[in-house]
Design a protein around this motif. Structure first.
Motif, PDB file in Angstrom:
ATOM      1  N   GLN A  63       0.831  -1.194   0.000  1.00 21.80           N
ATOM      2  CA  GLN A  63       0.000   0.000   0.000  1.00 21.80           C
ATOM      3  C   GLN A  63       0.874   1.257   0.000  1.00 21.80           C
ATOM      4  O   GLN A  63       1.842   1.352   0.756  1.00 21.80           O
ATOM      5  N   GLY A  64       0.531   2.193  -0.858  1.00 25.09           N
ATOM      6  CA  GLY A  64       1.311   3.422  -0.944  1.00 25.09           C
ATOM      7  C   GLY A  64       2.635   3.250  -1.645  1.00 25.09           C
ATOM      8  O   GLY A  64       3.483   4.144  -1.601  1.00 25.09           O
ATOM      9  N   SER A  65       2.828   2.126  -2.304  1.00 22.88           N
ATOM     10  CA  SER A  65       4.104   1.844  -2.952  1.00 22.88           C
ATOM     11  C   SER A  65       4.376   2.841  -4.069  1.00 22.88           C
ATOM     12  O   SER A  65       3.481   3.279  -4.782  1.00 22.88           O
ATOM     13  N   ARG A  66       5.650   3.170  -4.247  1.00 23.72           N
ATOM     14  CA  ARG A  66       6.063   4.102  -5.306  1.00 23.72           C
ATOM     15  C   ARG A  66       6.322   3.378  -6.619  1.00 23.72           C
ATOM     16  O   ARG A  66       6.685   4.000  -7.610  1.00 23.72           O
ATOM     17  N   ALA A  93      -8.741  -1.522  -0.411  1.00 26.12           N
ATOM     18  CA  ALA A  93      -7.845  -0.398  -0.659  1.00 26.12           C
ATOM     19  C   ALA A  93      -6.651  -0.827  -1.511  1.00 26.12           C
ATOM     20  O   ALA A  93      -6.190  -0.083  -2.380  1.00 26.12           O
ATOM     21  N   VAL A  94      -6.150  -2.038  -1.266  1.00 24.93           N
ATOM     22  CA  VAL A  94      -5.031  -2.570  -2.057  1.00 24.93           C
ATOM     23  C   VAL A  94      -5.445  -2.721  -3.514  1.00 24.93           C
ATOM     24  O   VAL A  94      -4.696  -2.351  -4.432  1.00 24.93           O
ATOM     25  N   GLU A  96      -7.618  -1.048  -5.134  1.00 21.87           N
ATOM     26  CA  GLU A  96      -7.739   0.263  -5.762  1.00 21.87           C
ATOM     27  C   GLU A  96      -6.388   0.742  -6.291  1.00 21.87           C
ATOM     28  O   GLU A  96      -6.315   1.470  -7.282  1.00 21.87           O
ATOM     29  N   GLU A  97      -5.305   0.338  -5.631  1.00 22.20           N
ATOM     30  CA  GLU A  97      -3.965   0.766  -6.035  1.00 22.20           C
ATOM     31  C   GLU A  97      -3.314  -0.182  -7.036  1.00 22.20           C
ATOM     32  O   GLU A  97      -2.453   0.233  -7.817  1.00 22.20           O
ATOM     33  N   ALA A  98      -3.692  -1.464  -7.000  1.00 16.99           N
ATOM     34  CA  ALA A  98      -3.026  -2.466  -7.833  1.00 16.99           C
ATOM     35  C   ALA A  98      -3.292  -2.228  -9.313  1.00 16.99           C
ATOM     36  O   ALA A  98      -4.368  -1.780  -9.702  1.00 16.99           O
ATOM     37  N   ARG A  99      -2.285  -2.540 -10.130  1.00 20.14           N
ATOM     38  CA  ARG A  99      -2.435  -2.402 -11.580  1.00 20.14           C
ATOM     39  C   ARG A  99      -3.256  -3.551 -12.157  1.00 20.14           C
ATOM     40  O   ARG A  99      -3.912  -3.394 -13.176  1.00 20.14           O
ATOM     41  N   CYS A 118     -14.645  -2.279  -7.354  1.00 26.60           N
ATOM     42  CA  CYS A 118     -13.606  -1.763  -8.250  1.00 26.60           C
ATOM     43  C   CYS A 118     -13.180  -2.784  -9.289  1.00 26.60           C
ATOM     44  O   CYS A 118     -12.531  -2.430 -10.283  1.00 26.60           O
ATOM     45  N   TYR A 186      -1.236   0.972 -16.845  1.00 29.03           N
ATOM     46  CA  TYR A 186      -2.017   1.348 -15.679  1.00 29.03           C
ATOM     47  C   TYR A 186      -3.049   2.426 -15.939  1.00 29.03           C
ATOM     48  O   TYR A 186      -4.006   2.545 -15.196  1.00 29.03           O
TER      49      TYR A 186
END
Length: 308
Positions: A63-66, A93-94, A96-99, A118, A186
């Protein structure tokens, strides 16, 4: 966690990724307490991408990874962790960020889609709107097709003009490269494979078909787009230039920046678009029609015969 444009997992690293030249680093999620520890590892090792097994156990650490990352569903996350409110929230939440997310069975995919909104419609082509512009890239996912060639400029263009979309459709020829494509596409849409009738329907709905290959013999996708009255923008390589006359039957670009320039000119010039589509259709009918090719093959008489 991985570096040098690669992803890794316990079972994919050797068979699919390291086999095609990537360098992978396996990390046990149980050895880390929170995302900041993984963030420090990523920074220290200069990793460029990551793949986590289990949406909660591994995914929460990214989470929050760059760096871009993907998720492989396990069994526990879908069958048990979803029953716990906090874990369910974290996993959502993960996602939402994952490609991308990988499920091994249709049932597992259905269970996940039922839990997290999502995941719905991710692989569907956006519905028609007045200003929507879809660019369709059709190819088998391998390096010679270079499907990532235009991703950076498309991402920037999409950020400035959200109605611009790149859609990539094609089968995974190399699984290591396939995962790499999933990670980096992405801002856009990716569809693994669809039936031919659905593919033709997608082509008819798009603004233009794109070819970004490093090398081509004769692209069937280009010829089919021409036959379906859809403009083609293709990388200026010998195979493409052999069937496309620039600004007559299509547009040829030499770099990503020129691609954007030509695309904008095509969008703003309806006369040019109509002329290209009309002349491309006539070219296909004259040189690549089923009737002409059938007759030519039927008339082959010897190994030394040639067909023009």
């Amino acid at each position: 966690v991985v570096r040098q444009d690669c992803v890794s997992s316990e079972f994919l690293a050797e068979d699919h990724l390291e086999a095609v030249g990537h360098t992978c680093s396996l990390q046990d999620a149980s050895g880390y307490e929170n995302p900041s520890e993984i963030a420090n590892l990523i920074s220290a090792e200069k990793f460029e991408a990551a793949l986590a097994i289990h949406l909660y156990k591994g995914g929460r650490l990214l989470q929050g990874s760059r760096i871009p990352f993907g998720i492989i569903f396990g069994g526990t996350d879908i069958n048990e962790d979803v029953k716990h409110e906090e874990k369910h929230r974290v996993m959502g939440a993960v996602l939402e960020e994952a490609r991308f997310a990988v499920a091994f069975t249709e049932k597992m995919k259905e269970l996940a889609a039922a839990e997290w909104v999502c995941l719905y419609d991710y692989y569907r082509i956006p519905q028609d709107t007045e200003n929507l512009r879809l660019f369709l890239l059709i190819c088998g996912l391998r390096r010679v097709k270079d499907p990532l060639y235009l991703v950076d400029v498309f991402s920037e263009w999409h950020r400035r003009e959200p109605h611009i979309h790149l859609v990539i459709i094609g089968p995974a020829v190399s699984w290591g490269f396939f995962l790499l494509v999933l990670i980096y596409v992405y801002s856009h849409r990716f569809i693994l494979e669809i039936p031919q009738d659905d593919l033709h329907a997608a082509v008819k709905r798009c603004f233009a078909v794109v070819n970004s290959s490093v090398s081509e013999g004769m692209s069937a996708a280009i010829l089919e787009a021409m036959d379906l009255d859809v403009p083609v923008l293709a990388r200026n390589i010998p195979g493409n230039a052999a069937i496309i006359q620039h600004k007559v039957t299509g547009l040829l670009f030499t770099d990503p920046q020129e691609f954007v320039q030509l695309s904008k000119s095509l969008m703003n010039d309806l006369t040019l678009e109509r002329e290209i589509v009309t002349k491309a259709k006539a070219y296909v009918k004259k040189h690549h029609s089923w009737d002409c090719e059938r007759e030519a093959y039927q008339n082959l008489k010897s190994v030394g015969s040639t067909v023009k």
